[in-house]
Design a protein around this motif. Structure first.
Motif, PDB file in Angstrom:
ATOM      1  N   ALA A 124       0.862  -1.185   0.000  1.00  0.00           N
ATOM      2  CA  ALA A 124       0.000   0.000   0.000  1.00  0.00           C
ATOM      3  C   ALA A 124       0.896   1.232   0.000  1.00  0.00           C
ATOM      4  O   ALA A 124       2.084   1.129   0.318  1.00  0.00           O
ATOM      5  N   ASN A 125       0.320   2.372  -0.335  1.00  0.00           N
ATOM      6  CA  ASN A 125       1.046   3.641  -0.302  1.00  0.00           C
ATOM      7  C   ASN A 125       1.541   3.908   1.125  1.00  0.00           C
ATOM      8  O   ASN A 125       0.748   4.117   2.038  1.00  0.00           O
ATOM      9  N   ALA A 126       2.864   3.920   1.301  1.00  0.00           N
ATOM     10  CA  ALA A 126       3.438   4.051   2.646  1.00  0.00           C
ATOM     11  C   ALA A 126       3.184   5.418   3.260  1.00  0.00           C
ATOM     12  O   ALA A 126       3.323   5.589   4.469  1.00  0.00           O
ATOM     13  N   LEU A 127       2.813   6.400   2.433  1.00  0.00           N
ATOM     14  CA  LEU A 127       2.630   7.749   2.959  1.00  0.00           C
ATOM     15  C   LEU A 127       1.173   8.032   3.321  1.00  0.00           C
ATOM     16  O   LEU A 127       0.835   9.122   3.778  1.00  0.00           O
ATOM     17  N   SER A 128       0.300   7.041   3.104  1.00  0.00           N
ATOM     18  CA  SER A 128      -1.121   7.226   3.400  1.00  0.00           C
ATOM     19  C   SER A 128      -1.545   6.342   4.591  1.00  0.00           C
ATOM     20  O   SER A 128      -1.670   5.126   4.454  1.00  0.00           O
ATOM     21  N   PRO A 129      -1.768   6.963   5.758  1.00  0.00           N
ATOM     22  CA  PRO A 129      -2.154   6.167   6.939  1.00  0.00           C
ATOM     23  C   PRO A 129      -3.402   5.316   6.680  1.00  0.00           C
ATOM     24  O   PRO A 129      -3.462   4.169   7.129  1.00  0.00           O
ATOM     25  N   ASP A 130      -4.371   5.849   5.923  1.00  0.00           N
ATOM     26  CA  ASP A 130      -5.603   5.086   5.683  1.00  0.00           C
ATOM     27  C   ASP A 130      -5.321   3.825   4.873  1.00  0.00           C
ATOM     28  O   ASP A 130      -5.808   2.745   5.185  1.00  0.00           O
ATOM     29  N   ALA A 131      -4.518   3.985   3.811  1.00  0.00           N
ATOM     30  CA  ALA A 131      -4.188   2.828   2.980  1.00  0.00           C
ATOM     31  C   ALA A 131      -3.457   1.779   3.816  1.00  0.00           C
ATOM     32  O   ALA A 131      -3.745   0.580   3.744  1.00  0.00           O
ATOM     33  N   VAL A 132      -2.507   2.235   4.644  1.00  0.00           N
ATOM     34  CA  VAL A 132      -1.694   1.301   5.435  1.00  0.00           C
ATOM     35  C   VAL A 132      -2.548   0.573   6.472  1.00  0.00           C
ATOM     36  O   VAL A 132      -2.330  -0.614   6.748  1.00  0.00           O
ATOM     37  N   LYS A 133      -3.544   1.272   7.032  1.00  0.00           N
ATOM     38  CA  LYS A 133      -4.442   0.611   8.009  1.00  0.00           C
ATOM     39  C   LYS A 133      -5.083  -0.625   7.406  1.00  0.00           C
ATOM     40  O   LYS A 133      -5.297  -1.640   8.083  1.00  0.00           O
ATOM     41  N   HIS A 134      -5.419  -0.534   6.112  1.00  0.00           N
ATOM     42  CA  HIS A 134      -6.068  -1.682   5.461  1.00  0.00           C
ATOM     43  C   HIS A 134      -5.151  -2.900   5.392  1.00  0.00           C
ATOM     44  O   HIS A 134      -5.625  -4.031   5.372  1.00  0.00           O
ATOM     45  N   ILE A 135      -3.831  -2.682   5.329  1.00  0.00           N
ATOM     46  CA  ILE A 135      -2.899  -3.823   5.341  1.00  0.00           C
ATOM     47  C   ILE A 135      -3.079  -4.614   6.635  1.00  0.00           C
ATOM     48  O   ILE A 135      -3.164  -5.845   6.630  1.00  0.00           O
ATOM     49  N   PHE A 136      -3.118  -3.878   7.756  1.00  0.00           N
ATOM     50  CA  PHE A 136      -3.227  -4.543   9.058  1.00  0.00           C
ATOM     51  C   PHE A 136      -4.545  -5.325   9.148  1.00  0.00           C
ATOM     52  O   PHE A 136      -4.583  -6.436   9.670  1.00  0.00           O
ATOM     53  N   GLU A 137      -5.624  -4.723   8.595  1.00  0.00           N
ATOM     54  CA  GLU A 137      -6.927  -5.400   8.633  1.00  0.00           C
ATOM     55  C   GLU A 137      -6.893  -6.667   7.780  1.00  0.00           C
ATOM     56  O   GLU A 137      -7.354  -7.721   8.207  1.00  0.00           O
ATOM     57  N   ALA A 138      -6.356  -6.547   6.564  1.00  0.00           N
ATOM     58  CA  ALA A 138      -6.373  -7.694   5.640  1.00  0.00           C
ATOM     59  C   ALA A 138      -5.564  -8.869   6.198  1.00  0.00           C
ATOM     60  O   ALA A 138      -5.929 -10.031   6.026  1.00  0.00           O
ATOM     61  N   LYS A 139      -4.459  -8.581   6.871  1.00  0.00           N
ATOM     62  CA  LYS A 139      -3.589  -9.651   7.387  1.00  0.00           C
ATOM     63  C   LYS A 139      -3.976 -10.134   8.777  1.00  0.00           C
ATOM     64  O   LYS A 139      -3.520 -11.189   9.212  1.00  0.00           O
ATOM     65  N   GLY A 140      -4.788  -9.317   9.503  1.00  0.00           N
ATOM     66  CA  GLY A 140      -5.014  -9.595  10.912  1.00  0.00           C
ATOM     67  C   GLY A 140      -3.721  -9.402  11.681  1.00  0.00           C
ATOM     68  O   GLY A 140      -3.381 -10.167  12.580  1.00  0.00           O
ATOM     69  N   ARG A 141      -2.964  -8.369  11.311  1.00  0.00           N
ATOM     70  CA  ARG A 141      -1.645  -8.137  11.905  1.00  0.00           C
ATOM     71  C   ARG A 141      -1.750  -7.238  13.126  1.00  0.00           C
ATOM     72  O   ARG A 141      -2.445  -6.220  13.089  1.00  0.00           O
ATOM     73  N   PRO A 142      -1.019  -7.582  14.217  1.00  0.00           N
ATOM     74  CA  PRO A 142      -1.013  -6.711  15.395  1.00  0.00           C
ATOM     75  C   PRO A 142      -0.494  -5.316  15.036  1.00  0.00           C
ATOM     76  O   PRO A 142       0.466  -5.189  14.286  1.00  0.00           O
ATOM     77  N   GLN A 143      -1.150  -4.265  15.582  1.00  0.00           N
ATOM     78  CA  GLN A 143      -0.837  -2.863  15.238  1.00  0.00           C
ATOM     79  C   GLN A 143       0.593  -2.464  15.585  1.00  0.00           C
ATOM     80  O   GLN A 143       1.131  -1.517  15.024  1.00  0.00           O
ATOM     81  N   ASP A 144       1.201  -3.149  16.564  1.00  0.00           N
ATOM     82  CA  ASP A 144       2.532  -2.707  17.006  1.00  0.00           C
ATOM     83  C   ASP A 144       3.651  -3.357  16.191  1.00  0.00           C
ATOM     84  O   ASP A 144       4.816  -3.197  16.503  1.00  0.00           O
ATOM     85  N   ASN A 145       3.288  -4.118  15.144  1.00  0.00           N
ATOM     86  CA  ASN A 145       4.323  -4.762  14.324  1.00  0.00           C
ATOM     87  C   ASN A 145       4.580  -3.914  13.073  1.00  0.00           C
ATOM     88  O   ASN A 145       3.763  -3.896  12.154  1.00  0.00           O
ATOM     89  N   PRO A 146       5.706  -3.196  13.025  1.00  0.00           N
ATOM     90  CA  PRO A 146       5.929  -2.213  11.955  1.00  0.00           C
ATOM     91  C   PRO A 146       6.168  -2.842  10.582  1.00  0.00           C
ATOM     92  O   PRO A 146       6.507  -4.020  10.482  1.00  0.00           O
ATOM     93  N   LEU A 147       5.998  -2.038   9.548  1.00  0.00           N
ATOM     94  CA  LEU A 147       6.106  -2.512   8.164  1.00  0.00           C
ATOM     95  C   LEU A 147       7.406  -2.031   7.526  1.00  0.00           C
ATOM     96  O   LEU A 147       7.974  -1.024   7.929  1.00  0.00           O
ATOM     97  N   ILE A 148       7.830  -2.758   6.485  1.00  0.00           N
ATOM     98  CA  ILE A 148       8.993  -2.345   5.703  1.00  0.00           C
ATOM     99  C   ILE A 148       8.528  -1.423   4.578  1.00  0.00           C
ATOM    100  O   ILE A 148       7.521  -1.697   3.915  1.00  0.00           O
ATOM    101  N   VAL A 149       9.266  -0.323   4.361  1.00  0.00           N
ATOM    102  CA  VAL A 149       8.954   0.607   3.273  1.00  0.00           C
ATOM    103  C   VAL A 149       9.882   0.295   2.101  1.00  0.00           C
ATOM    104  O   VAL A 149      11.103   0.262   2.250  1.00  0.00           O
ATOM    105  N   HIS A 150       9.281   0.051   0.925  1.00  0.00           N
ATOM    106  CA  HIS A 150      10.037  -0.361  -0.263  1.00  0.00           C
ATOM    107  C   HIS A 150      10.227   0.804  -1.221  1.00  0.00           C
ATOM    108  O   HIS A 150       9.269   1.506  -1.552  1.00  0.00           O
ATOM    109  N   ILE A 151      11.475   0.985  -1.665  1.00  0.00           N
ATOM    110  CA  ILE A 151      11.803   2.059  -2.602  1.00  0.00           C
ATOM    111  C   ILE A 151      12.404   1.452  -3.878  1.00  0.00           C
ATOM    112  O   ILE A 151      12.805   0.278  -3.875  1.00  0.00           O
TER     113      ILE A 151
END
Ligand code: TXA
Ligand code: MG
Length: 335
Positions: free
Chosen positions: A33-60
């Protein structure tokens, strides 16, 4: 979706508009998801059932993109980038204000990686923004190394998957932090500790890499504390020669049903139970590329117990053992 230019352009549009796309990388498939959009990133956590405190890798896709994402680029990052980027190395640095706290799991650091898979790079370019992407599995399941694994876990939860074929490395990237006094390995992967030490001069290895955290112990990498890579079957790591391994597994499978082995080519002729090939004993790259698909296949086959012949801990074997010990919940049988 296919990985032709038209589909990659569409994937870029979906990401730009806040959607979720499964993308191939050289390690495992990511859920981007777009790493600069909090709303888009929230959907990643929902789709995976991922705990909120587990940070994501940003890909460039280009080194210059790092400047805006971190507070400060230590000079050694350029040496690491020259040696290992694009490729399976993730570097943790102090984050800039541009990184939303949902991406960093509330930490003041951010993990950055430049993947080498040509399709991943094209998708990042098409999106025009850095992409936050964890592995594209349901939290706790083995990471996906094929597009159909992503469909299995994520169908109906995400907007698209781009098929880029089978992932070459097969285990997730090596994660190091440069935010501690000395550089530290948090997760082993396709780039080995020896290769890193050559560039960094020194490298500490976090104790959670091979051992279980004590209760109440704080994980340097939040992902280390969660149950991981777990198929439905009970997994056991078995240390011993081919003969010892085969005799042990044969004796269990005579008494119980649903017994399977993940075995070296050298073991196969000696085994009486169903087995999946882990490649040759000394081929650590083969072990890495086969592990996650095998764990998923055991579930499809209805395995109850899986005995895995233990690889060595060196080279990419360290990454394989790190994943295996978690999927086996640290059950080791020494013969
Ligand atoms: O190969 C990979 O790294 C794949 C592909 C898709 O790029 N991605 C991946 O992401 O494995 P994920 O989210 O499954 O694993 C990221 C790991 C987690 O263990 C997380 O806790 C750790 O990196 N991590 C991320 N940001 C961190 C930070 N700021 N500090 C410490 N650990 C961090
Ligand atoms: Mg993961």
């Amino acid at each position: 979706m296919h990985n032709n230019n038209a589909d990659i352009k569409t994937a870029g549009e979906i990401l730009k508009n806040g959607g979720l796309v499964g993308i191939p990388t050289e390690t495992v498939y990511g859920l981007a998801a777009n790493a600069l959009s909090p709303d888009a990133v929230k959907h990643i956590f929902e789709a995976k059932g991922r705990p909120q405190d587990n940070p994501l890798i940003v890909h460039i896709s280009e080194l210059s993109e790092i400047d805006d994402l971190v507070e400060f680029v230590p000079p050694v990052v350029y040496d690491l980038a020259e040696a290992f980027w694009p490729g399976p190395l993730t570097i943790i640095l102090e984050k800039s204000e541009l990184i939303p706290s949902v991406v960093s799991g509330g930490l003041d650091t951010v993990a950055i990686r430049m993947p080498s898979h040509p399709v991943a790079r094209k998708i990042i370019k098409a999106a025009g923004v850095p992409l936050a992407a964890p592995s594209a599995n349901i939290s706790g399941m083995p990471s996906p190394t094929r597009a159909d694994h992503v469909m299995h876990d994520m169908n109906g939860r995400i907007d698209a998957v781009v098929d880029g074929g089978e992932c070459e490395v097969g285990v997730e990237s090596t994660v190091i932090t440069l935010c501690t006094r000395r550089p530290k390995l948090l997760r082993p992967g396709g780039i080995t500790p020896d290769e890193l030490e050559y560039v960094l001069g020194e490298l500490e290895i976090d104790k959670a890499v091979l051992s279980e955290l004590e209760e109440n112990e704080v994980a340097a990498s939040p992902g280390m504390k969660y149950k991981h890579y777990s198929p439905n079957a009970e997994v056991f790591v078995v240390e011993g020669s081919s003969k010892e391994f085969a005799e042990y597994v044969n004796s269990v499978s005579e008494k119980e049903s649903g017994v399977f082995a993940l075995a070296f080519s050298e073991d196969e002729a000696l085994l009486n139970c169903e087995n999946i090939s882990f490649g040759e004993k000394d081929d650590d790259m083969a072990h890495a590329s086969k592990l996650f698909a095998a764990l998923r296949e055991f579930d499809e086959l209805g395995a109850k117990k899986v005995f895995v012949h233990s690889p060595e801990y060196d080279g990419v074997g360290l990454a394989v053992m790190n994943r295996l010990l978690r999927s086996a919940e640290h059950r080791i049988i020494k013969l």
